[in-house]
Design an enzyme around this catalytic site. Structure first.
Site, PDB file in Angstrom:
ATOM      1  N   ASP A  95       4.507  49.285 -36.937  1.00  0.00           N
ATOM      2  CA  ASP A  95       6.250  49.588 -36.869  1.00  0.00           C
ATOM      3  C   ASP A  95       6.752  48.866 -37.826  1.00  0.00           C
ATOM      4  OD1 ASP A  95       8.564  49.629 -35.830  1.00  0.00           O
ATOM      5  OD2 ASP A  95       8.102  48.775 -33.920  1.00  0.00           O
ATOM      6  N   HIS A 149      29.258  69.426 -34.819  1.00  0.00           N
ATOM      7  CA  HIS A 149      27.974  70.236 -35.528  1.00  0.00           C
ATOM      8  C   HIS A 149      28.641  70.477 -37.054  1.00  0.00           C
ATOM      9  CE1 HIS A 149      25.058  73.845 -35.830  1.00  0.00           C
ATOM     10  NE2 HIS A 149      24.956  72.630 -36.393  1.00  0.00           N
ATOM     11  N   ASP A 151      27.524  75.665 -28.997  1.00  0.00           N
ATOM     12  CA  ASP A 151      27.500  74.663 -30.227  1.00  0.00           C
ATOM     13  C   ASP A 151      27.423  73.334 -29.700  1.00  0.00           C
ATOM     14  OD1 ASP A 151      27.304  74.197 -32.942  1.00  0.00           O
ATOM     15  OD2 ASP A 151      29.084  74.994 -33.227  1.00  0.00           O
ATOM     16  N   ILE A 165       7.956  65.178 -43.946  1.00  0.00           N
ATOM     17  CA  ILE A 165       8.157  64.924 -45.347  1.00  0.00           C
ATOM     18  C   ILE A 165       7.184  63.553 -45.840  1.00  0.00           C
ATOM     19  CG2 ILE A 165       9.778  64.283 -47.082  1.00  0.00           C
ATOM     20  CD1 ILE A 165      12.097  65.353 -45.373  1.00  0.00           C
ATOM     21  N   LEU A 192      10.162  56.523 -45.805  1.00  0.00           N
ATOM     22  CA  LEU A 192      10.478  57.664 -45.274  1.00  0.00           C
ATOM     23  C   LEU A 192      10.714  57.221 -43.656  1.00  0.00           C
ATOM     24  CD1 LEU A 192       8.320  59.176 -47.497  1.00  0.00           C
ATOM     25  CD2 LEU A 192      10.017  60.560 -46.795  1.00  0.00           C
ATOM     26  N   ALA A 193      10.242  56.513 -43.049  1.00  0.00           N
ATOM     27  CA  ALA A 193      10.225  56.201 -41.538  1.00  0.00           C
ATOM     28  C   ALA A 193      11.559  56.314 -40.924  1.00  0.00           C
ATOM     29  CB  ALA A 193       9.420  55.069 -41.174  1.00  0.00           C
ATOM     30  N   LEU A 206      14.712  74.072 -36.657  1.00  0.00           N
ATOM     31  CA  LEU A 206      15.020  75.332 -36.537  1.00  0.00           C
ATOM     32  C   LEU A 206      13.893  76.419 -37.162  1.00  0.00           C
ATOM     33  CD1 LEU A 206      17.219  77.568 -36.410  1.00  0.00           C
ATOM     34  CD2 LEU A 206      17.680  77.228 -38.590  1.00  0.00           C
ATOM     35  N   LYS A 236      21.738  56.562 -40.902  1.00  0.00           N
ATOM     36  CA  LYS A 236      21.156  56.737 -42.318  1.00  0.00           C
ATOM     37  C   LYS A 236      22.062  56.275 -43.301  1.00  0.00           C
ATOM     38  CE  LYS A 236      17.639  58.413 -43.399  1.00  0.00           C
ATOM     39  NZ  LYS A 236      16.397  57.535 -43.753  1.00  0.00           N
ATOM     40  N   THR A 254      19.226  61.497 -46.497  1.00  0.00           N
ATOM     41  CA  THR A 254      19.630  62.654 -46.291  1.00  0.00           C
ATOM     42  C   THR A 254      21.201  62.909 -46.856  1.00  0.00           C
ATOM     43  OG1 THR A 254      20.261  64.315 -44.494  1.00  0.00           O
ATOM     44  CG2 THR A 254      20.631  61.666 -44.082  1.00  0.00           C
ATOM     45  N   THR A 284      15.379  52.313 -35.315  1.00  0.00           N
ATOM     46  CA  THR A 284      14.376  52.547 -36.408  1.00  0.00           C
ATOM     47  C   THR A 284      15.103  52.685 -37.882  1.00  0.00           C
ATOM     48  OG1 THR A 284      13.184  53.850 -34.672  1.00  0.00           O
ATOM     49  CG2 THR A 284      12.963  54.379 -37.030  1.00  0.00           C
TER      50      THR A 284
END
Length: 355
Positions: free
Chosen positions: A59, A295, A291, A13, A81-82, A200, A164, A134, A100
């Site tokens: 970094d 998930h 799976d 992205i 965005l990192a 995917l 996130k 996200t 991160t």
């Protein structure tokens, strides 16, 4: 012409955002990337050498180094965005995601506040710290009903989404505590050119072309809302430049599909564009696998706020965007084959997570 620092600009992205911002002619772009496994400067060769593009290897956890770049490049806006972003990797090695996504974001915020305070009145007024997140921070939805809005409570399910979610909270805390002008965006699943081939859609394309199994978790019933990456890049510019301070914006493609539907759509395109040498359909390669833990069932974003306030809408439908994506991978083996063959040799590229 504002100067924008894009962190993670060599990623999927991030590179799309860099290419878009430079091509508009409205921005000078400074790309800061550590060049970990998912960072690839080849994704930026179209703008390499452009007078309005600069790359720094570094970094985001190095607060002092970030501060020096902010000052030396006279940064007006930050698009952060990192991040580590692959769910399966977060299950295997969660601390890398904490370092991160959480520590790195706090480091960026610390450097940004110090830089922002040194700006003149006009500079402080125009400064923005745009944190890119996200939809996974919201958890998941029932298969039949519901959508994520900006008011949906956070309920992360994986180490990735938890990291996130934590970073989102830190960004809001820096706004409330220190007054840093921030905006946040939460996007649905991206796809398109230069997508790292453990995700995917590129994984299925590459495996199909190599006559390998197309592994699908469970029965492929998990649902994702898909967003073409170049549409997302346009949305990011809109949020960064026009978004209201302190607000968040959900960015989605209004394109819900089950994982199995996505795989079958790719197979149908490849059947038409690159038929199998031995005949038959690529769907014959679909293989259902156990799976993964935790998930999420379904993600679905309501993008009404960004459509209403900022006038953004996706240009690509899922069908047109997927066709463009398949064409790109067919024409650009120079980019993805070295990653797949040299770095991984196919060993970890059986993962079928959209993230």
């Amino acid at each position: 012409m504002p100067t924008v620092l894009v962190t993670g600009g060599a990623g999927f992205i991030g590179s799309a955002a860099c290419r878009h911002l430079v091509r508009t002619g409205r921005y000078r772009v400074v790309n800061l990337d550590k060049l970990t496994y998912a960072g690839n400067l080849a994704s930026l060769r179209d703008i390499e050498g452009h007078p309005n593009y600069v790359f720094h290897r570094g970094d985001i956890c190095d607060t002092k180094a970030v501060g020096r770049i902010l000052a030396a490049e006279k940064i007006d806006r930050v698009m952060h965005l990192a991040a580590e972003s692959h769910v399966d990797r977060s299950i295997d090695a969660p601390m890398a995601f904490v370092n991160t996504n959480v520590v790195g974001t706090v480091s960026m915020l610390t450097a940004a506040v110090d830089h922002w305070r040194e700006l003149d009145d006009d500079g402080r007024m125009g400064f923005r710290f745009h944190h890119v997140s996200t939809d996974e921070v919201f958890g998941d939805l029932p298969f039949e009903t519901g959508v994520f809005t900006e008011e949906t409570p956070y309920n992360p399910s994986s180490p990735y989404s938890a990291s996130k979610a934590a970073s989102d909270h830190f960004v809001r805390a820096w706004h409330e505590t220190y007054g840093l002008p921030i905006v946040i965006s939460n996007c649905s699943n991206n796809y398109g050119p230069f997508h790292f081939p453990e995700k995917l859609i590129p994984l299925v394309i590459a495996n199909a072309l190599d006559e390998r199994p197309l592994p699908v978790y469970g029965r492929g019933a998990n649902v994702r809302d898909w967003l073409y990456v170049e549409d997302h890049a346009r949305a990011l510019e809109a949020v960064m430049s026009k978004g209201r301070e302190g607000e968040s914006y959900n960015i989605g493609g209004r394109a819900e599909r089950t994982n199995l539907e996505v795989v079958r759509s790719i197979c149908a395109l490849l059947d038409a564009k690159r038929p199998r040498k031995g005949g038959g359909s690529y769907t014959d390669l679909i293989t259902f696998v156990a799976d993964r833990p935790g998930h999420d069932r379904r993600y679905a974003i309501d993008p009404a706020k960004i459509e209403r306030e900022l006038g953004w809408r996706p240009v690509e439908t899922f069908e047109t965007g997927l066709a463009r994506t398949v064409d790109w991978y067919l024409d650009n083996g120079w980019w993805w084959r070295p990653i797949r063959d040299q770095r991984f040799n196919g060993t970890r590229l059986g993962l079928v997570s959209a993230r």
